[in-house]
Write an enzyme that holds these catalytic residues in place. Structure first.
Site, short mmCIF file in Angstrom:
data_model
loop_
_atom_site.label_atom_id
_atom_site.label_comp_id
_atom_site.label_asym_id
_atom_site.label_seq_id
_atom_site.Cartn_x
_atom_site.Cartn_y
_atom_site.Cartn_z
N GLU A 164 67.20 63.19 -2.77
CA GLU A 164 68.31 62.34 -2.23
C GLU A 164 69.66 62.60 -3.14
O GLU A 164 70.06 61.48 -3.56
CB GLU A 164 67.84 60.81 -1.82
CG GLU A 164 66.83 60.93 -1.08
CD GLU A 164 66.64 59.35 -0.63
OE1 GLU A 164 67.48 58.42 -1.30
OE2 GLU A 164 65.91 58.96 0.38
N GLU A 376 59.80 61.16 2.74
CA GLU A 376 59.89 59.64 2.65
C GLU A 376 60.12 58.85 4.15
O GLU A 376 60.77 59.33 4.76
CB GLU A 376 60.85 59.22 1.76
CG GLU A 376 60.50 59.30 0.42
CD GLU A 376 61.41 58.91 -0.52
OE1 GLU A 376 62.20 57.82 -0.37
OE2 GLU A 376 61.52 59.37 -1.67
C1 GBH Z 1 64.86 56.23 -0.87
O1 GBH Z 1 66.17 56.12 -0.85
C2 GBH Z 1 64.54 56.72 -2.43
O2 GBH Z 1 64.07 57.86 -2.35
C3 GBH Z 1 63.32 55.88 -2.96
O3 GBH Z 1 63.32 55.87 -4.48
C4 GBH Z 1 63.44 54.23 -2.80
O4 GBH Z 1 62.48 53.58 -3.22
C5 GBH Z 1 63.33 54.34 -1.13
O5 GBH Z 1 64.40 55.12 -0.31
C6 GBH Z 1 63.45 52.61 -0.68
O6 GBH Z 1 64.76 52.33 -1.03
O7 GBH Z 1 73.17 50.00 2.76
O8 GBH Z 1 74.72 51.15 4.51
O9 GBH Z 1 74.82 51.71 2.18
C7 GBH Z 1 66.72 55.21 0.26
C8 GBH Z 1 67.76 55.82 0.90
C9 GBH Z 1 70.16 55.57 1.23
C10 GBH Z 1 68.58 54.04 2.31
C11 GBH Z 1 71.19 54.58 1.32
C12 GBH Z 1 69.48 53.07 2.47
C13 GBH Z 1 71.85 52.75 2.31
C14 GBH Z 1 72.90 52.58 3.47
N1 GBH Z 1 68.87 54.95 1.09
N2 GBH Z 1 70.87 53.67 2.54
S1 GBH Z 1 74.21 51.13 3.27
#
Ligand code: GBH
Length: 483
Positions: A164, A376
């Site tokens: 990511e 994931e």
């Molecule tokens: C993953 O990222 C990670 O790879 C992992 O390490 C982590 O523990 C897991 O997910 C759980 O969080 O709130 O509108 O800004 C998560 C990917 C990308 C999901 C950004 C939430 C936020 C959108 N994230 N997104 S916003």
């Protein structure tokens, strides 16, 4: 449901070094940016730190035994750069030794190691030289990748460069929510480009090393991809906002990797922030080096609403985003309203159909798309309690089963998906949320570190078992049909 998966479909679960290992200052490991960031008051909920995490560093054989008991085919983990190359310069044999023992333990248990080199834990020493805003960090990454390959390449066949990059660039350098905690759009876009470059350089180098030793290697990257859904599909302002978010969060990562260019509309959206000026001749050829698979992390869609943007000069970003403003470069006038779907404890929408839509769309839009793996998918819910050695977590179980169903439908719809990894094997350090959010299918008691498989783990083990059963039956049926 389960018999629709192709034979050999890989079932796994995923973790990341900084989230589970602990031993933050043992075995020669030095600070990563997450160790340093967690010490900044107010950065991580409840002042939690990754210092001990879930003590996986000391309980690794027990954790591998747990994976075996669930019937996992594969385990996706990350190596800690700050453990392997503390300070960013000198290789630490003791750090590599931990991963070498992990890999042996996995192979002895019949579990395929799936290694990720960067899951957000840059050595703090490199951050002090600018971190991902410094082009040199990409070259340091290649050295780290080489050292890791030298130690493990004889036993690890599946390599992922980055997890990511959106999060470790935009959320870390512009959003101010992740390490290193900056709110600087120029820095964020530099981080995007230099992580892309690091991916391309390392991919090329690892392929050379594998070829030189005649070893098979599967190389890829993991992106978090979301559908950007316009809140009101008849409102041009919402449509424009959805285009911007899709551009910045999805296409800015997919297109350099798969097509060898940044999307023109995104370059225009972010034109004030210096991205185009950083691109050197040859960079995009490097970045688009062929990959063998694309890892897809998916949790939720984003329901996107726009707010009329002043025609005048772009506003500069404020360190704290106001409601109705996002901290993301070129997408400042965007918000994410609720559309009334059920939500997880992270406040993320639950919408399994979104995963199906996404997977089918990728195949349609990118003709040269490599095979996909869901690297994931999972959910945090509150209220896990251990009662008589069991944890009933029906919401997490239903979330996982529904998303596995969506993957099956996507495959029927033509998507080339080869595996699924649930996030996460264990409850763990959930970044800025600390230990407050539990994503594990296995419960961890944070006082005793005792592990207890939740009902979701048992349900997942059941899916795996049924899928293998269906494989065997299909082989027998084929044989009978040809006799
Ligand atoms: C993953 O990222 C990670 O790879 C992992 O390490 C982590 O523990 C897991 O997910 C759980 O969080 O709130 O509108 O800004 C998560 C990917 C990308 C999901 C950004 C939430 C936020 C959108 N994230 N997104 S916003």
């Amino acid at each position: 449901m389960v018999n629709t998966f192709p034979p050999g479909f890989l079932w796994g679960s995923a973790t990341a070094a900084a989230q589970i290992e602990g031993a933050a200052h043992e075995g020669g490991k030095e600070d990563s940016i997450w160790d340093a960031y967690a010490r900044v008051p107010g950065s991580v909920a409840a002042g939690d730190t990754p210092d001990r995490a879930v003590d996986h560093y000391h309980r690794m054989p027990e954790d591998v035994a747990l994976m075996k008991s669930l019937g996992l085919d594969s385990y996706r983990f990350s190596t800690s750069w700050a453990r392997v190359v503390p300070g960013g310069r000198t290789v630490n044999a003791k750090g590599l030794d931990f991963y070498s023992r992990l890999v042996d333990e996995l192979l002895d248990a019949g579990i395929l190691p799936w290694l990720t080199l960067y899951h957000w834990d840059l050595p703090q020493a490199l951050q002090e030289k600018g971190g991902w805003t410094n082009r040199d960090t990409a070259h340091r990454f290649v050295e780290y990748a080489e050292a890791t390959y030298e130690a493990l390449g004889d036993r690890v066949s599946h390599w992922t460069t980055f997890n990511e990059p959106l999060c470790s660039s935009l959320i870390g350098y512009a959003g101010g929510e992740h390490a290193p905690g900056l709110t600087d759009p120029r820095a964020a876009l530099a981080a995007v480009h230099h992580q892309h470059l690091a991916h391309g350089l390392a991919t090329t180098r690892l392929r050379e090393l594998a070829a030189a030793s005649s070893r098979p290697i599967e190389l890829g990257i993991t992106l978090n991809l979301t559908n950007a859904v316009p809140n009101d599909p008849t409102d041009p302002v919402d449509l424009e906002a959805a285009r911007r978010i899709d551009g910045l969060w999805n296409r800015m990562f997919l297109e350099p990797l798969l097509l060898g260019s940044y999307p023109a509309d995104v370059l225009d959206d972010v034109r004030d922030f210096g991205l185009a000026e950083l691109i050197e001749p040859g960079d995009l050829e490097t970045i688009s080096a062929p990959i063998d698979f694309l890892g897809v992390n998916h949790y939720h869609d984003d329901n996107v609403s726009g707010h009329p943007q002043p025609a005048s000069a772009r506003p500069s970003l404020k360190p704290t985003a106001k409601p109705g403003r996002s901290p993301f470069p070129g997408s400042e006038y965007v918000s994410f309203p609720s559309r009334g779907l059920p939500r997880t404890a992270m406040d993320w929408e639950v919408n399994p159909d979104g995963l199906e839509t996404l997977l089918v769309r990728l195949g349609r839009e990118y003709p040269n798309l490599p095979p996909l793996y869901i690297t994931e998918n999972g959910a945090a819910y509150d209220g896990d309690v251990v009662v008589d050695g069991a944890v009933d977590d029906p919401e997490r179980r239903d979330y996982i089963l529904a998303h596995i169903g969506a993957v099956a439908r996507a495959i029927e719809g033509g998507a080339d998906v080869r595996g699924y990894f649930v996030w996460s094997l264990l409850d763990n350090f959930e970044w800025a949320w600390g230990y407050a959010k539990r994503f594990g299918i296995v419960h961890v008691d944070y006082d005793t570190f005792v592990r207890t498989p939740k009902a979701s783990a048992l349900a997942y083990a059941d899916v795996i078992r049924q899928s293998k059963e269906a494989d065997r039956q299909a082989i027998a049926d084929d044989a009978r049909a040809t006799l």
